[in-house]
Design a protein around this motif. Structure first.
Motif, short mmCIF file in Angstrom:
data_model
loop_
_atom_site.label_atom_id
_atom_site.label_comp_id
_atom_site.label_asym_id
_atom_site.label_seq_id
_atom_site.Cartn_x
_atom_site.Cartn_y
_atom_site.Cartn_z
N UNK A 126 37.70 32.92 38.88
CA UNK A 126 36.42 33.26 38.35
C UNK A 126 36.95 32.59 37.30
N UNK A 127 36.75 31.05 38.13
CA UNK A 127 36.40 29.66 37.03
C UNK A 127 34.96 29.59 37.36
N UNK A 128 34.27 30.95 37.72
CA UNK A 128 32.65 30.38 37.68
C UNK A 128 32.20 31.47 36.53
N UNK A 129 32.82 31.97 35.58
CA UNK A 129 32.13 33.03 34.09
C UNK A 129 31.33 33.40 34.77
N UNK A 144 35.26 30.94 31.77
CA UNK A 144 36.22 32.03 32.20
C UNK A 144 35.54 32.82 30.89
N UNK A 145 36.52 34.14 31.41
CA UNK A 145 36.16 35.33 30.90
C UNK A 145 37.54 36.09 30.14
N UNK A 153 41.53 27.42 35.07
CA UNK A 153 40.61 26.40 34.81
C UNK A 153 40.84 25.20 34.33
N UNK A 154 41.96 25.27 33.30
CA UNK A 154 43.21 24.50 32.33
C UNK A 154 43.21 23.05 33.49
N UNK A 155 44.17 24.38 34.67
CA UNK A 155 45.43 23.28 35.48
C UNK A 155 44.15 22.61 36.87
#
Length: 337
Positions: A126-129, A144-145, A153-155
């Protein structure tokens, strides 16, 4: 020395614990059962012949988690723990930020305190947006969406920043694509608490008669049959990817991201057809509108994991379908059985 597995009673965590035990690792599991069942630990023991040490702990509880670090000589952490339902994250973003982000901060603070600086992190494709084009490579820009994806993504960034601050750290960021399947024993598998968010448990619940039909979200994507294309990977292949990543981080320092998928895309209807063929079970379905935030095509470039970790997926789509159905038909009500 032991490997701490947070979220080790969950779907992917439990399969990884079995692979760790099979490879001779001593394993300590922490889980709060928010998305898993106590029976999982019994099943792990039945399959592997070894009962992992277990602590019922939510990782946001620093005092309780500190007791785990105090009680065991830990060498590394495989970090699965976190809420994971995309739709719920949109409806309750603060719940996700509180649990997933604060829990990871607490975990990493204790890792520093106890000099445990090796980590394998359960991230997500999911981090690929929405804007990158498949196949996805690890060096693509991230976006992200939904709040769930944002926590992943934050982690990843937390871990990158920690390495900049302390170059003794070593971590693998494993970006999963779409895990399906179950242990071939039929003793453990995916058992969602509510209406399934993912395709395969929905298919198996239709097959076992718990649900009337499958809703296929979107039939007008730019794909060969109009339905969304994803990279499905057998959960055991995924678990073995964690072992290869662990071996890497134990020997090195630095932070690297790796895609874990098959590198092949299958549409929703491809999976339905493969399930019907593998299991001789009919799956009624209806085509409905797209879900907000879904992309048409998502699959991995897996060359980095192959070249750097010596890992690649071995199970095909029909194997995944067969093992998923074996789990569900053996356990129609999941771990309640």
């Amino acid at each position: 020395m032991a490997i701490l597995v947070t979220g080790g009673a969950g779907y992917i965590g439990s399969h990884t614990v079995i692979e760790l035990i099979n490879e001779g690792y001593e394993v300590v599991v922490v889980d709060d059962y928010s998305n898993s069942k106590p029976a999982v630990i019994d099943c792990i023991e039945e399959i592997s012949g070894t009962r992992p040490v277990f602590h019922e702990v939510n990782i946001t509880n620093k005092g309780a988690l500190k007791e785990v670090f105090e009680a065991h000589d830990l060498e590394a952490v495989i970090h699965f723990a976190g809420y994971k339902a995309v739709g719920e994250s949109v409806a309750q973003p603060l719940k996700y930020y509180d649990n997933n982000l604060n829990g990871t901060i607490v975990l990493m603070q204790l890792m520093n305190e106890y000099n445990v600086k090796k980590m394998v992190f359960s991230s997500s494709a999911t981090v690929y947006g929405m804007t990158n084009k498949a196949p996805f490579t690890e060096d693509m820009p991230l976006s992200t969406t939904n709040p769930y994806g944002t926590t992943k993504m934050f982690i990843e960034q937390f871990i990158q920043d920690q390495y900049v601050a302390d170059e003794d750290w070593s971590a693998a960021l494993l970006r999963y694509f779409n895990p399906i399947g179950a242990h071939p024993s039929g003793k453990i598998g995916e058992d969602p608490n509510d209406i399934p968010n993912n395709l395969m448990p929905y298919i198996t619940q239709v097959a076992v008669g718990k649900r009337e039909k499958l809703s296929v979200f979107g039939s007008d994507y730019d794909t060969h049959d109009g339905t969304g294309v994803r990279d499905y990977i057998h959960v055991i292949d995924l678990a073995k990817g964690h072992i290869r990543a662990l071996e890497k981080v134990l020997q090195t320092t630095g932070v690297d991201a790796y895609n874990l998928g098959t590198g092949k895309g299958y549409s929703v209807l491809d999976v339905v057809n493969a399930f019907e063929k593998a299991n001789n079970v009919e799956i009624p379905y209806e085509l409905v509108d797209r879900r907000p935030g879904d992309i048409g095509t998502s699959y991995a470039d897996v060359s980095k994991a192959k070249e750097t970790l010596g890992w690649e997926a071995s199970f095909g789509i029909e194997d995944m379908c067969r093992d998923s159905w074996n789990w569900q038909k053996t356990n129609p009500n999941g771990y309640m059985d």
